[in-house]
Design an enzyme around this catalytic site. Sequence first.
Site, PDB file in Angstrom:
ATOM      1  CB  ILE A   2      -0.967   0.015   1.209  1.00 31.83           C
ATOM      2  CG1 ILE A   2      -1.890  -1.204   1.167  1.00 31.83           C
ATOM      3  CG2 ILE A   2      -1.803   1.302   1.212  1.00 31.83           C
ATOM      4  CD1 ILE A   2      -2.789  -1.372   2.374  1.00 31.83           C
ATOM      5  CB  SER A  28      -2.284   1.469   8.871  1.00 32.00           C
ATOM      6  OG  SER A  28      -2.146   2.245  10.058  1.00 32.00           O
ATOM      7  NE  ARG A  29      -6.202  -4.018  10.811  1.00 34.77           N
ATOM      8  CZ  ARG A  29      -6.521  -4.105   9.501  1.00 34.77           C
ATOM      9  NH1 ARG A  29      -6.695  -3.013   8.794  1.00 34.77           N
ATOM     10  NH2 ARG A  29      -6.666  -5.290   8.943  1.00 34.77           N
ATOM     11  CD  GLU A  63     -12.051   0.474  12.798  1.00 33.36           C
ATOM     12  OE1 GLU A  63     -10.930   1.012  12.781  1.00 33.36           O
ATOM     13  OE2 GLU A  63     -12.429  -0.347  11.967  1.00 33.36           O
ATOM     14  CG  HIS A 122     -11.653  -0.155   8.608  1.00 34.53           C
ATOM     15  ND1 HIS A 122     -11.152  -0.820   9.710  1.00 34.53           N
ATOM     16  CD2 HIS A 122     -10.843  -0.501   7.573  1.00 34.53           C
ATOM     17  CE1 HIS A 122     -10.095  -1.531   9.360  1.00 34.53           C
ATOM     18  NE2 HIS A 122      -9.897  -1.361   8.060  1.00 34.53           N
ATOM     19  CB  ALA A 145      -8.862   2.222   3.118  1.00 31.34           C
TER      20      ALA A 145
END
Length: 326
Positions: free
Chosen positions: A157, A236-237, A266, A284, A286
Amino acid sequence: MRPRVFVTRRIPRPGLELLEEATDLRVFAEDRMPTREEIRAGLQGRHGLLSLLTDTIDGPLMDAGDLRVISNYAVGVDNIDVLAATRRGIMVTNTPVEGLRESPADHTFALILALSRRIVEGDRMVRQRGFTGWGPEVLLGTDVYGKTLGIVGAGGIGAAVATRAAGFGMQILYHSRAPKEEWDAGLGAQFVPLPQLLREADVVTLHVPLSAKTKHLIGATELQMMKEGAFLINASRGPVVDEEALVAALKAGRVAGAALDVFEHEPEVHPGLRAMSNVVLTPHTASATWETRIEMAVVAAENLLAGLRGEVPPFLVNPEVLSSQD
Ligand code: DGY
């Protein structure tokens, strides 16, 4: 006997069709995250599990089934205790498909542009009838052209983001475990230590997997190092960023803005983030394109079926499990 499989939430049809043809398939009936107890119930007597990044799969939960393969519908496997799976002789697979590089990279750029060109604020202004005509200083943003993008994490990515950044006329700094020749030569990108990247980048974007090492990689100290007027992007996270520290840095004006697709707790989102107009938030999404989600569904199904046939799945995360099966 057909292998028995549990899927924790409906995934795009082409993946389910592959599983229907070859397995005795059970799909969690509702289109929401199942609870731990519902996963436990669904796993009874199942040989294969197709899990999502929202399912926490640990050793005790694995023991609820008769599992041989866990196929995660994601590239990240931070939701699975891979060590516990390996100890139990269970294969774990993921979906590092092309779409999972390109779609998140597009989304990252959408976030960068939304933030720098104040797209969401503009949309709100127009809807709320705040647009009273063109003005020389109405909703001024900042250019990305000629600015420096700092990419943290040089995986697939990160590389797809770098390609886009070069097209947008940005200079690229990056930080990862080791320099990548193709980045330096092909993209004119420069490998730098993380503090230097934070001090010099106008936009910092995070593309690292979540692990014990990357949890709170960006905390108060790192935010303090960021260049004045810089933006932070995270697709990402969530736990890679210390959200409390980010809210404080935004409030103090240390960070000029943030665009986040992922959140530390989340699906909870820090109320401080929701309140700020220089913060862009997406749920979330993406990787949320039909093309990518279908590609992921097919690959997740193929991984699961290969493992259940006793073959090495195309994307096995814990190859060490094979030696423990000899
Ligand atoms: C992944 O695959 O890890 C992505 O976060 C899914 O959107």
